[in-house]
Design an enzyme around this catalytic site. Sequence first.
Site, PDB file in Angstrom:
ATOM      1  N   GLY A  41       0.811  -1.217   0.000  1.00 29.58           N
ATOM      2  CA  GLY A  41       0.000   0.000   0.000  1.00 29.58           C
ATOM      3  C   GLY A  41       0.839   1.258   0.000  1.00 29.58           C
ATOM      4  N   CYS A  42       1.916   1.262   0.763  1.00 31.92           N
ATOM      5  CA  CYS A  42       2.773   2.444   0.860  1.00 31.92           C
ATOM      6  C   CYS A  42       3.540   2.685  -0.440  1.00 31.92           C
ATOM      7  CB  CYS A  42       3.733   2.303   2.034  1.00 31.92           C
ATOM      8  SG  CYS A  42       2.886   2.200   3.627  1.00 31.92           S
TER       9      CYS A  42
END
Length: 214
Positions: free
Chosen positions: A108-109
């Site tokens: 996600g990051c």
Amino acid sequence: MAALSLPKHSISFALPTHSPKSHLSHNHLNFLTKSTNSQFCGIKLSYSSSKFTSYSTKSPTIVAAKVTEGSQPPAFNLKDQDGKSVSLSKFKGKPVIVYFYPADETPGCTKQACAFRDSYEKFKKAGAEVVGISGDDVSSHKSFKQKYKLPFTLLSDEGNRVRKEWGVPSDLFGALPGRQTYVLDRNGVVRLVYNNQFQPEKHIDETLKFLQSL
């Protein structure tokens, strides 16, 4: 033992002496923080009266949103990916997007960082700077920035002191550091607070939409 009396019947049963334990093991938490691709909806934080409750297996903890729209956030001085000190006051005089994220190199990051990268020229056109903050150390940030050719600054908040001072709420019962973005105006006042853990690319859409509406 306790007894429950019903008409013509008496039923004995044992009362539990301990509260149930969480079934989330260390491995489960590691999986959630490092490799989850879940796409759950997040929430938008906007009001100064908002409070967020994080539950643990021990006791509930109230996490207040200390930095809210209309407020000035606590100052910070952190090391960037090159080990140079960067203060929040450096960005005064122009809009700045400060986004807190869980960790370098997680799915996600990485999506979020690359989305900021791909829209970076739009942020520059709006006169804004982008700054990412996580608890990773300087060397991790340097590697992450170089690998994905990120054109913006990454700051190391080891120990999560700034994250706590800004009141960034955690997710998954406190097991996962929160993903929260702040838009500060030229005077250093927070104009937008956006929280969405499981749709990281939405942070870019919402911040750009807001900047373009000014």
